[in-house]
Design an enzyme around this catalytic site. Structure first.
Site, short mmCIF file in Angstrom:
data_model
loop_
_atom_site.label_atom_id
_atom_site.label_comp_id
_atom_site.label_asym_id
_atom_site.label_seq_id
_atom_site.Cartn_x
_atom_site.Cartn_y
_atom_site.Cartn_z
CG ASP A 64 -1.08 -1.34 6.95
OD1 ASP A 64 -1.54 -0.39 5.60
OD2 ASP A 64 -0.83 -1.92 7.23
CD GLU A 103 2.24 0.28 6.12
OE1 GLU A 103 3.30 -0.26 6.63
OE2 GLU A 103 1.10 0.97 6.60
CG ASP A 116 -1.96 1.31 0.98
OD1 ASP A 116 -2.26 1.59 0.35
OD2 ASP A 116 -2.16 2.02 2.26
#
Length: 622
Positions: free
Chosen positions: A369, A337, A334
């Site tokens: 994530d 991140e 993601d």
């Protein structure tokens, strides 16, 4: 007034429509030449012609025309060059305010009142020229909108019409179902846009809705034909079936148009359209690879593939499966991140993954994530900068990463419970929580460390998530590296197929039994469907809003809310059940015997009474 002087009655003699017929003639030639080549500058020339028609004074050269609207340096330069050439050929004293012999007079329609090239203006111009006797009756009337053959709109109409002819059919189709059925009828992909374009065949659906040929209702969206769309689709279907038996089907569209213009037998092509704006949207392309989402998985002799999957084998075979060796496992990260917050710490994760040789792709993930996709290997096309985009299927593993400080903040603002609920509903069967310890920093957070540790244990024991604890970013990168290599080996001999959550749900017990025996699930959802279904702020149904209401009650988890929704899926059905109860005690215990979770425990009288008080108490709660 002297008697010898005659009295002139009636209107004055009409002045020439344009005092600059030579410039008008050259602009007309430029406009027609651009129109034949399909250049958009034809519209600029047409605007210049309109401005020149309105100007009442003669021009000595093209530079004087700069004061007119739509006359720029380019047009003036071209006209000046033509003027110099004209004077060289005919002498410096040649008249420039009259046409040479043999040219059409300035008052004629084909010189002055030039019709715009756009067909949508044809009807209006025809009405203007009607009184001038200019012979405008030979123009074609604008026909109704009919999508081009093997375009997106054409395929959608045929697919919905053929589904409506099936006895006992639903009368509507979902998006994924409609794309699957319409793809064989279309030359363009419904999911992947062409290089250099953002449009797919699905883009034509908005045109069909605008033309009142298609209806879109409910959420998830259901697509069905209107009465007009059904009539048009019936004609298209008849033409499609008739063309298979017609030996003259190979004739080109140009030949048919010439035959109509020459007065021959008029063959009406139902797949043609007079609306140029719609033709731009649904232009013909070369036949592309037809993507489908359902295929029969291959049975592996060594036991690494899916063997004996009766649910999968019931699907019809298709070319949409990904065979072993035709795809690669890619880690998706993601973008949150890698950006924002502590940029140094987030860039360290990226550097560690690069140092470990992990193939990863940074993109927006609506839930989780990290996750892994099986991306199809596509050979680059000669002459193109980038290779075509391959299909992507999401593996059943998704990771939510939490630092202790982030965990503390998400518990306080309610995101923690919502994220767990969305992870359970995202369609992936193996959600993982990756918890990074903060060391001594955990003792300075808003919540006691014991509360945070209890939340982590509840996530694993009660909610059923796998929890992986690490110390820092390097260990997180190491875990992602190990998982990537593990999944690459796990799926190396598997034939992957694409399933639709919209049509088939989240998978049945057959897939779960295969996973328990150590074989991975090979029936996966596409990344596009996964990410679209996980949008946080998408339109919600009454049932989903009711579930979120219930989860605001302290002690009422997602499993408990889901159990209540199985019996009462809307607030109205719950209130109706309360009205049928004869006593207060019966109302308070109405939900107490509902079972939830894997252990099938009762909700209990305390929680049942709380829900009753929330929905049935008049006035403020005490």
């Amino acid at each position: 007034m002297p008697a010898s002087e005659p009295v002139r009655l009636g209107r004055k003699r009409a002045l020439p429509s344009c005092p600059n017929p030579l410039f008008l003639k050259w602009l007309t030639e430029l406009r027609d030449e651009a129109k034949e080549k399909g250049l958009k500058i034809q519209f600029t020339y047409q605007k210049a012609i309109s401005s020149l028609n309105k100007y009442p004074l003669p021009l000595q050269n093209a530079k004087e025309a700069k004061i007119l609207q739509n006359f720029g340096d380019g047009i003036c330069k071209i006209l000046d060059e033509k003027l110099q050439r004209y004077l060289r050929d005919n002498g410096q004293d040649a008249p420039i305010h009259s046409l040479p012999e043999g040219a059409p007079p300035p008052g004629r329609r084909d010189n002055n009142n030039l019709a715009p090239s756009k067909k949508k203006n044809a009807a209006g111009d025809h009405g203007k020229d009607k009184g001038g006797g200019g012979g405008g009756g030979g123009r074609k009337k604008k026909r109704e909108y009919v999508p081009q053959k093997r375009s997106g709109g054409y395929a959608v109409l045929l697919a919905l019409y053929r589904e409506s002819q099936i006895p006992g059919g639903k009368g509507y189709m979902f998006k994924m179902e409609l794309q699957t059925e319409a793809q064989p009828l279309c030359d363009k992909s419904f999911t992947v846009p062409d290089l250099g374009s953002k449009y797919t065949a699905w883009s034509s659906v908005s045109t069909l809705i605008q033309k009142n040929l298609l209806m879109k209702t409910h959420n998830p969206a259901r697509y069905s034909l209107t009465e007009e769309g059904s009539a048009l689709a019936e004609r298209l279907d008849s033409a499609e079936r008739g063309s298979k038996d017609d030996p003259k089907e190979g004739r080109s569209d140009e030949a048919e148009e010439e035959e109509e213009e020459e007065g021959g037998p008029g063959v009406v092509d139902l797949t043609a359209s007079d609306d140029e704006e719609e033709e731009k949207e649904e232009y013909r392309i070369q036949p592309a690879e037809r993507l489908t989402c359902v295929a029969q998985p291959r049975t592996e002799a060594d036991g690494t593939g899916v063997a004996g999957n009766t649910k999968a084998t019931s699907r019809k075979p298709s070319a949409g499966s990904l065979l072993p060796g035709s795809y690669e496992i890619i880690l998706c990260v993601d973008f949150i991140e890698t950006t924002g917050g502590s940029n140094h710490r987030k860039q360290e994760l990226v550097k560690e993954l690069q140092r470990n040789g992990v193939s990863f792709d940074v993109r927006k993930l609506n839930v989780g994530d990290f996750l892994w996709v099986a991306r199809e290997k596509v050979a680059p096309v000669p002459g193109q900068l980038r290779a075509p985009a391959g299909r992507e299927l999401v593996l059943d593993y998704v990771i939510e990463r939490k630092r202790m400080d982030d965990l503390c903040g998400s518990i306080i603002d309610g995101r923690f419970r919502e994220q767990k609920f969305r992870l359970k509903r995202c369609g992936l069967r193996r959600p993982v929580y990756l918890v990074e310890e903060c060391g001594t920093a955990a003792s300075h957070l808003s919540l006691p460390e014991s509360t945070l540790q209890q939340a982590i244990v509840n996530t694993q024991v009660v909610d059923g998530f796998f929890v992986k604890r690490v110390q820092d970013v390097r260990e997180s990168a190491a875990y992602l590296t190990v998982m990537t290599r593990y999944l690459t080996k796990l799926y190396q001999n598997c034939t992957l197929t694409c399933r639709s959550r919209e049509l088939e749900g989240d998978g049945g017990s057959d897939e779960e039994e295969e996973e328990e025996r150590g074989s991975p699930s090979c029936s996966l959802i596409s990344f596009a469907e996964f990410n679209h279904g996980a949008v946080k702020n998408k339109c919600q149904t009454v049932k989903e809003v009711f579930a979120r209401q219930l989860m605001q009650i302290s002690g009422l988890s997602g499993d408990k809310a889901a159990a209540i929704l199985e019996h009462y899926n809307t607030p109205h059905s719950l209130l109706t059940a309360y009205k049928r109860c004869v006593s207060e005690a019966e109302k308070e215990k109405l939900l107490s015997s509902i079972r939830y979770g894997k252990l099938k425990r009762n909700l209990g009288p305390a929680l049942s009474r709380t829900v009753y008080q929330l929905y049935c108490t008049q006035g403020a709660l005490t």
